[in-house]
Design a protein around this motif. Structure first.
Motif, short mmCIF file in Angstrom:
data_model
loop_
_atom_site.label_atom_id
_atom_site.label_comp_id
_atom_site.label_asym_id
_atom_site.label_seq_id
_atom_site.Cartn_x
_atom_site.Cartn_y
_atom_site.Cartn_z
N LYS A 15 -6.00 85.80 79.80
CA LYS A 15 -6.32 84.40 79.55
C LYS A 15 -7.63 84.06 80.26
O LYS A 15 -7.80 84.34 81.44
CB LYS A 15 -5.21 83.49 80.07
CG LYS A 15 -5.46 82.01 79.80
CD LYS A 15 -4.31 81.16 80.30
CE LYS A 15 -4.57 79.68 80.03
NZ LYS A 15 -3.45 78.82 80.50
N VAL A 16 -8.56 83.44 79.54
CA VAL A 16 -9.84 83.04 80.13
C VAL A 16 -10.03 81.54 79.93
O VAL A 16 -9.49 80.94 78.99
CB VAL A 16 -11.03 83.81 79.52
CG1 VAL A 16 -10.92 85.29 79.83
CG2 VAL A 16 -11.11 83.59 78.02
N SER A 17 -10.80 80.93 80.82
CA SER A 17 -11.04 79.50 80.75
C SER A 17 -12.43 79.18 81.28
O SER A 17 -12.79 79.64 82.36
CB SER A 17 -9.98 78.75 81.57
OG SER A 17 -10.24 77.35 81.57
N SER A 75 -23.84 75.82 77.42
CA SER A 75 -24.08 75.97 78.86
C SER A 75 -22.74 75.95 79.59
O SER A 75 -22.23 74.89 79.95
CB SER A 75 -24.97 74.84 79.37
OG SER A 75 -26.19 74.78 78.65
N PRO A 76 -22.14 77.11 79.83
CA PRO A 76 -20.85 77.16 80.53
C PRO A 76 -21.02 76.98 82.03
O PRO A 76 -22.10 77.22 82.58
CB PRO A 76 -20.33 78.56 80.19
CG PRO A 76 -21.57 79.37 80.00
CD PRO A 76 -22.58 78.45 79.39
N ALA A 90 -14.87 86.24 79.42
CA ALA A 90 -14.84 84.81 79.15
C ALA A 90 -16.07 84.37 78.37
O ALA A 90 -15.97 83.56 77.43
CB ALA A 90 -14.73 84.03 80.46
N LEU A 91 -17.23 84.90 78.71
CA LEU A 91 -18.46 84.50 78.02
C LEU A 91 -18.47 84.97 76.57
O LEU A 91 -18.87 84.23 75.67
CB LEU A 91 -19.67 85.04 78.78
CG LEU A 91 -19.93 84.38 80.14
CD1 LEU A 91 -20.98 85.16 80.92
CD2 LEU A 91 -20.36 82.92 79.96
N LEU A 92 -18.02 86.18 76.33
CA LEU A 92 -17.97 86.68 74.96
C LEU A 92 -16.92 85.93 74.14
O LEU A 92 -17.13 85.64 72.95
CB LEU A 92 -17.70 88.18 74.94
CG LEU A 92 -18.83 89.04 75.53
CD1 LEU A 92 -18.42 90.50 75.59
CD2 LEU A 92 -20.12 88.88 74.72
#
Length: 222
Positions: A15-17, A75-76, A90-92
């Motif tokens: 799980k990514v956030s 822009s994360p 997470a970025l991908l």
């Protein structure tokens, strides 16, 4: 008892956030065209849970001040407990999600970042080089052992010669190693700039014109 040779095979889910700012160009809703996208990675000082802090500099600030910017900008915000170098998954996943939700030209996805975000730029691009049409790491180092993955990716590196946080030789080393394996990177060194002085790079439209020269001929369908 002697040791035994064993093997684990198990499918797992991660799980990514990520919180992020999203900019859509003027006219986005009035046209059926696909738009180029820039993923911008901030530096260490903007980590945390207040995504509005990202508007202090770089692309999140530029798109607030300038009308008609012709890119989708994502822009994360990096969580406080980690760094961009550990957040490739997470970025991908974020790029996958944004590309599915919005009218993104998958052949024109660009990547840039400053300081910690510059390292993240190098690192993420080596993880999935076929994703990006061009990248621009700013005042950073990168994973020299993986730079060969970028030999076919257009790269423009920016650095200040008076940078004492990340000395300029780190950028020069990345560029030389990339050249040695067949890449053709571009390097711009500002002779009077220190680590904090390169955010104006984002206000020079030359970098965006350079991005738009490049497109992936066969972008991956994800």
């Amino acid at each position: 008892m002697k040791q035994q040779a064993c093997k684990l095979e198990k499918e797992i889910t991660k799980k990514v956030s990520l919180d992020y700012l999203l900019y859509l160009p003027a006219g986005y809703e009035e046209t059926n065209r696909e738009w180029p996208l820039i993923l911008f990675l901030h530096g260490r000082g903007e980590r945390g849970t207040d995504v509005n802090r990202l508007q202090q500099y770089g692309l999140p600030k530029l798109v607030e001040e300038q009308e008609g910017f012709p890119f989708i900008v994502v822009s994360p915000q990096c969580p406080a407990y980690t760094t961009w170098g550990l957040e490739n998954d997470a970025l991908l996943a974020l790029l996958d999600d944004v590309s599915a939700r919005y009218a993104v030209d998958r052949g024109r996805i660009y990547l840039t970042g400053i300081s910690m975000g510059g390292f993240g730029t190098w690192n993420l691009a080596t993880e999935d080089p076929d994703r990006f049409a061009a990248i621009a790491p700013i005042c950073s180092t990168g994973p020299t052992e993986k730079v060969h993955m970028l030999k076919d990716v257009p790269v423009w590196v920016f650095h200040g010669s008076k940078d004492t946080t990340v000395p300029v030789h780190h950028a020069e080393e990345m560029v030389e190693k990339l050249k040695a394996c067949g890449g053709n990177p571009r390097l711009t060194i500002y002779p009077e700039a220190d680590h904090a002085a390169l955010t104006p790079v984002f206000y020079n439209m030359e970098i965006y014109d350079w991005f738009l020269q490049y497109s992936r001929n066969n972008p991956p369908i994800r």
